[in-house]
Design a protein around this motif. Structure first.
Motif, PDB file in Angstrom:
ATOM      1  N   LEU A 112       0.826  -1.200   0.000  1.00  0.00           N
ATOM      2  CA  LEU A 112       0.000   0.000   0.000  1.00  0.00           C
ATOM      3  C   LEU A 112       0.866   1.258   0.000  1.00  0.00           C
ATOM      4  O   LEU A 112       0.569   2.243  -0.699  1.00  0.00           O
ATOM      5  CB  LEU A 112      -0.931  -0.003   1.221  1.00  0.00           C
ATOM      6  CG  LEU A 112      -2.110  -0.997   1.168  1.00  0.00           C
ATOM      7  CD1 LEU A 112      -2.850  -1.029   2.498  1.00  0.00           C
ATOM      8  CD2 LEU A 112      -3.079  -0.627   0.043  1.00  0.00           C
ATOM      9  N   ARG A 113       1.959   1.244   0.781  1.00  0.00           N
ATOM     10  CA  ARG A 113       2.863   2.393   0.797  1.00  0.00           C
ATOM     11  C   ARG A 113       3.500   2.598  -0.573  1.00  0.00           C
ATOM     12  O   ARG A 113       3.668   3.731  -1.046  1.00  0.00           O
ATOM     13  CB  ARG A 113       3.945   2.200   1.868  1.00  0.00           C
ATOM     14  CG  ARG A 113       3.435   2.417   3.296  1.00  0.00           C
ATOM     15  CD  ARG A 113       4.603   2.551   4.278  1.00  0.00           C
ATOM     16  NE  ARG A 113       5.431   1.345   4.310  1.00  0.00           N
ATOM     17  CZ  ARG A 113       5.198   0.310   5.120  1.00  0.00           C
ATOM     18  NH1 ARG A 113       4.163   0.346   5.952  1.00  0.00           N
ATOM     19  NH2 ARG A 113       5.991  -0.729   5.099  1.00  0.00           N
ATOM     20  N   HIS A 114       3.836   1.484  -1.228  1.00  0.00           N
ATOM     21  CA  HIS A 114       4.436   1.561  -2.562  1.00  0.00           C
ATOM     22  C   HIS A 114       3.476   2.204  -3.562  1.00  0.00           C
ATOM     23  O   HIS A 114       3.897   2.876  -4.511  1.00  0.00           O
ATOM     24  CB  HIS A 114       4.824   0.158  -3.023  1.00  0.00           C
ATOM     25  CG  HIS A 114       5.452   0.124  -4.380  1.00  0.00           C
ATOM     26  ND1 HIS A 114       6.730   0.602  -4.630  1.00  0.00           N
ATOM     27  CD2 HIS A 114       4.973  -0.315  -5.584  1.00  0.00           C
ATOM     28  CE1 HIS A 114       7.010   0.462  -5.903  1.00  0.00           C
ATOM     29  NE2 HIS A 114       5.957  -0.101  -6.502  1.00  0.00           N
ATOM     30  N   LEU A 115       2.175   2.008  -3.340  1.00  0.00           N
ATOM     31  CA  LEU A 115       1.159   2.581  -4.226  1.00  0.00           C
ATOM     32  C   LEU A 115       0.766   3.997  -3.824  1.00  0.00           C
ATOM     33  O   LEU A 115      -0.095   4.615  -4.448  1.00  0.00           O
ATOM     34  CB  LEU A 115      -0.092   1.687  -4.235  1.00  0.00           C
ATOM     35  CG  LEU A 115       0.087   0.284  -4.824  1.00  0.00           C
ATOM     36  CD1 LEU A 115      -1.150  -0.559  -4.585  1.00  0.00           C
ATOM     37  CD2 LEU A 115       0.382   0.375  -6.330  1.00  0.00           C
ATOM     38  N   GLY A 116       1.398   4.506  -2.745  1.00  0.00           N
ATOM     39  CA  GLY A 116       1.124   5.874  -2.342  1.00  0.00           C
ATOM     40  C   GLY A 116       0.085   6.013  -1.258  1.00  0.00           C
ATOM     41  O   GLY A 116      -0.371   7.131  -0.966  1.00  0.00           O
ATOM     42  N   PHE A 117      -0.336   4.901  -0.657  1.00  0.00           N
ATOM     43  CA  PHE A 117      -1.316   4.955   0.419  1.00  0.00           C
ATOM     44  C   PHE A 117      -0.597   4.781   1.750  1.00  0.00           C
ATOM     45  O   PHE A 117       0.116   3.790   1.968  1.00  0.00           O
ATOM     46  CB  PHE A 117      -2.369   3.862   0.257  1.00  0.00           C
ATOM     47  CG  PHE A 117      -3.198   4.024  -0.986  1.00  0.00           C
ATOM     48  CD1 PHE A 117      -4.283   4.888  -0.994  1.00  0.00           C
ATOM     49  CD2 PHE A 117      -2.874   3.329  -2.148  1.00  0.00           C
ATOM     50  CE1 PHE A 117      -5.041   5.035  -2.143  1.00  0.00           C
ATOM     51  CE2 PHE A 117      -3.625   3.471  -3.293  1.00  0.00           C
ATOM     52  CZ  PHE A 117      -4.719   4.331  -3.295  1.00  0.00           C
ATOM     53  N   VAL A 118      -0.761   5.770   2.635  1.00  0.00           N
ATOM     54  CA  VAL A 118      -0.121   5.715   3.938  1.00  0.00           C
ATOM     55  C   VAL A 118      -0.992   4.912   4.885  1.00  0.00           C
ATOM     56  O   VAL A 118      -2.202   5.151   4.990  1.00  0.00           O
ATOM     57  CB  VAL A 118       0.106   7.133   4.509  1.00  0.00           C
ATOM     58  CG1 VAL A 118       0.763   7.054   5.882  1.00  0.00           C
ATOM     59  CG2 VAL A 118       0.960   7.941   3.542  1.00  0.00           C
ATOM     60  N   THR A 119      -0.411   3.940   5.564  1.00  0.00           N
ATOM     61  CA  THR A 119      -1.181   3.122   6.507  1.00  0.00           C
ATOM     62  C   THR A 119      -0.794   3.466   7.937  1.00  0.00           C
ATOM     63  O   THR A 119       0.264   4.004   8.195  1.00  0.00           O
ATOM     64  CB  THR A 119      -0.910   1.630   6.255  1.00  0.00           C
ATOM     65  OG1 THR A 119       0.493   1.372   6.408  1.00  0.00           O
ATOM     66  CG2 THR A 119      -1.352   1.232   4.877  1.00  0.00           C
TER      67      THR A 119
END
Length: 668
Positions: free
Chosen positions: A661-668
């Motif tokens: 998800l971080r790689h796709l630009g979504f911060v978790t």
């Protein structure tokens, strides 16, 4: 997407060569237009074609403009049908239509599974599903409850016409010996219905495509009733009504013309009986809740019959529907005709009595018996308020009363003499049915019937007191909890009750006195003549909820093996000889033993402790669990280690998902 009952789909299948050849798309579209009497545009043809390709019934061929042919599996089905002389005769040009929904409804795969499992459940003889599919395709938008009488009336007419035609041919050959093919007595002497000229099937088939075919069928039905008093008021006579599409009626007559059902060979195989029963079951499914008014699943009827074995004497069904209980009773007798003590005369020792309140269902009952040559007294009327057999004492009672009906008029019957064990509540007829059947039991009689599960435990409105009185009178012989999803009419869980007037005796052949047996102990102990076991003061509980197999997504059936297991348990508990279940002529008793989770022989004292609740699950206990031999401490250590491994794996997967998800630009 085109529907399976679209006339375009049906006609397209009729036009495809059964032998495996193909037709070009343009040729097919042109022929469809000619057959249907209107222009079939490209989009309509493409929709019908793609629907059949998606269903696997047809396949696309090669060619400049494309072509179409029957799929290999469909051709195989058709060849199998065509090879059966009992199924079809001659008119091969229409057989493709009869192959449609063996694939659509999954009938062929079910038959293959049944053959693999060695049990067809008595459901089909191989072509009923195809015949049903073609008939259903002609239904269009007609309500199933209405179409039922259209189809079954025509099938009945075909049956009696086939039987008549065969005898007519024999009499023509015997003219030199003085036979007269047009003398009704020549037919009645052989128990064959006389068919007047206007009702003979070749006459109707020749006029099937004429606009007046509806009136011709009505006239045929009226003529048969006129010349055969036993059928008066039984046959449907509303084929001329404007709402019935006469083109589809003609197509249905053409379809039914393809089967022989009434000649001697077909009668020997009970071809019509099997088709009739299959159609009843399919209509029951199509009608949903209302279907239960006329049809009880065959496996349930067969279990009831195998339990009480109605092979002689008076058999009664106070709510007989389409007479399925009687049909199965006679089939039971015929199956054991060589050993039941009557010399193989299957119908000689049985008298049938039934009552049905619904007039149209009563007509189905009469036809269902007539097509099998079964004589019976089937009365029409409300069983509670107009009992047509008030003085009948039956040896066997079989029934599937409607569950939990509230509008039965119980408030007008508060002082009825049938309510010996308590007045049933006006809001629920369950114990009205139970006591009506007890009232009609002979001194050595036995009853088996279906009721909702609530009847085993309900304490509302005095039902618990009625059940207690029945138990304390020692009338309850056996209780069976059934699996769910057996019935078309309801999802309410059901059970089987078995009541017996005298539990100290085994049944005996007609004309002989029942054999007295000394009282024995619970669980099958004790001795008696012929190994019989006295079961006074005891009730057998069987929990069959885990038995059966799913036949489709919504319906379950008991297999022959299930039925044999349940009935065998009951007869073993009764102490009946294994070698002579139906001859009653000696042999050794079958041993009975309680099986945790399945069956239990309970004494009345045990039942009192449970407040006279008759739910089998309370008595049979839990099924014995297999012991794996692993010490508890070792097992807990192993399971704890396994849990830690799974938790670690879960954490790893969570981390991987978060990284993605971080790689796709979504911060978790």
């Amino acid at each position: 997407m085109a529907a399976a009952n679209d006339p375009l789909v049906t006609t397209l299948l009729q036009l495809l060569p059964a032998a495996g050849g193909s037709l070009g798309n343009e040729t097919m579209r042109r022929r469809l237009s000619e057959r249907l009497g209107h222009e079939v545009d490209d989009s309509a043809y493409a929709a019908a074609r793609e629907a059949l390709v998606a269903a696997g019934v047809v396949e696309k061929g090669r060619g400049r403009g494309g072509s179409l042919r029957l799929a290999a599996a469909t051709r195989a089905d058709l060849q199998r049908v065509a090879d059966s002389a009992a199924a079809y005769r001659g008119d091969a040009s229409r057989t493709p239509a009869s192959a449609v929904a063996a694939r659509d409804a999954g009938a062929a795969p079910r038959r293959r599974r049944a053959a693999r499992d060695g049990d067809d459940g008595g459901a089909t003889v191989g072509f009923e599903a195809q015949l049903w599919a073609a008939a259903d395709a002609l239904r269009n938008n007609m309500d199933a409850a209405e179409y039922k009488h259209v189809v079954l009336g025509l099938i009945f007419l075909k049956y009696i016409s086939d039987a008549f035609a065969e005898r007519h041919t024999q009499l023509e050959a015997e003219r030199a010996q003085g036979a007269d093919p047009e003398d009704p007595d020549e037919y009645r002497r052989d128990a064959i219905f006389w068919v007047p000229p206007e009702a003979r099937w070749p006459h109707l088939k020749a006029q099937a495509r004429q606009p007046g075919i509806g009136q011709l069928v009505d006239d045929a039905m009226a003529g048969i009733e006129r010349d055969n008093p036993a059928l008066k008021g039984v046959l449907p006579k509303d084929y001329a009504r404007p709402a019935l599409d006469k083109t589809r009626l003609g197509q249905l007559i053409d379809l039914i013309s393809n089967i022989r059902v009434g000649d001697q060979a077909s009668r020997a195989k009970d071809v019509l009986g099997r088709v009739y029963e299959y159609f009843l079951s399919q209509f029951a499914g199509a009608e949903g809740k209302k279907g239960g008014e006329f049809y009880t699943p065959r496996c349930v009827v067969k279990l009831l019959v195998e339990m009480i074995e109605p092979w002689h004497g008076r058999v009664y069904d106070p709510c007989c529907g389409s007479s399925g209980m009687f049909v199965q009773s006679v089939e039971f007798i015929r199956a054991h005709a060589n050993g039941n003590g009557n010399g193989g005369r299957a119908k000689a020792d049985i008298s049938i009595y039934g009552q049905e309140s619904n007039y149209t269902t009563w007509r189905l009952a009469q036809m269902n018996l007539a097509i099998r040559g079964i004589d019976g007294q089937i009365a029409q009327g409300d069983t509670f308020h107009t009992d047509r057999f008030p003085d009948l004492k039956a040896d066997f009672i079989l029934a599937n009363p409607p569950f939990n009906i509230s509008d039965w008029g119980g408030e007008r019957l508060r002082d009825d003499p049938r309510w010996r064990y308590g007045t049933p509540p006006p809001g629920n007829a369950n114990f009205g049915w139970v006591q009506h059947m007890v009232h009609h039991l002979a001194p050595a009689g036995v009853a088996g019937f279906v009721l909702a599960n609530g009847s085993m435990s309900s304490n509302q409105s005095g039902e618990g007191e009625i059940r207690k009185a029945l138990v304390e009178a020692d009338l309850v012989d056996c209780m069976i909890a059934l699996p769910g999803q057996l019935f078309y009419s309801t999802q309410i869980p059901a059970c089987l009750w078995f009541l017996r007037r005298d539990k100290s005796k085994l049944p005996s052949p007609a004309g002989r006195r029942p054999t007295e047996v000394p009282k024995g102990g619970a669980g099958g102990e004790g001795s008696a003549p012929r190994g019989a076991t006295d079961r006074r003061g005891q009730v057998l509980f069987i929990d069959a909820r885990k038995l059966g197999r799913m036949v489709d997504r919504t319906h379950r059936e008991l297999t022959d093996a299930d039925i044999a297991r349940i009935a065998g348990t009951y007869h073993a508990w009764r102490g009946e000889p294994l070698e002579s279940r139906h001859s009653r002529a000696g042999g050794n008793p079958v041993s009975y033993a309680d099986i945790p989770g399945y069956c239990k022989s309970a004494a009345l004292e045990d039942i009192r402790k449970h407040g006279h609740v008759l739910t089998p699950g309370r008595y049979v206990g839990a099924e014995a669990q297999e012991v794996d031999g692993e010490p508890f401490a070792d097992k807990m250590q192993r399971l704890a280690a396994q849990l830690r491994e799974q938790q670690a794996e879960a954490a790893r997967l969570d981390a991987a998902i978060a990284a993605n998800l971080r790689h796709l630009g979504f911060v978790t």
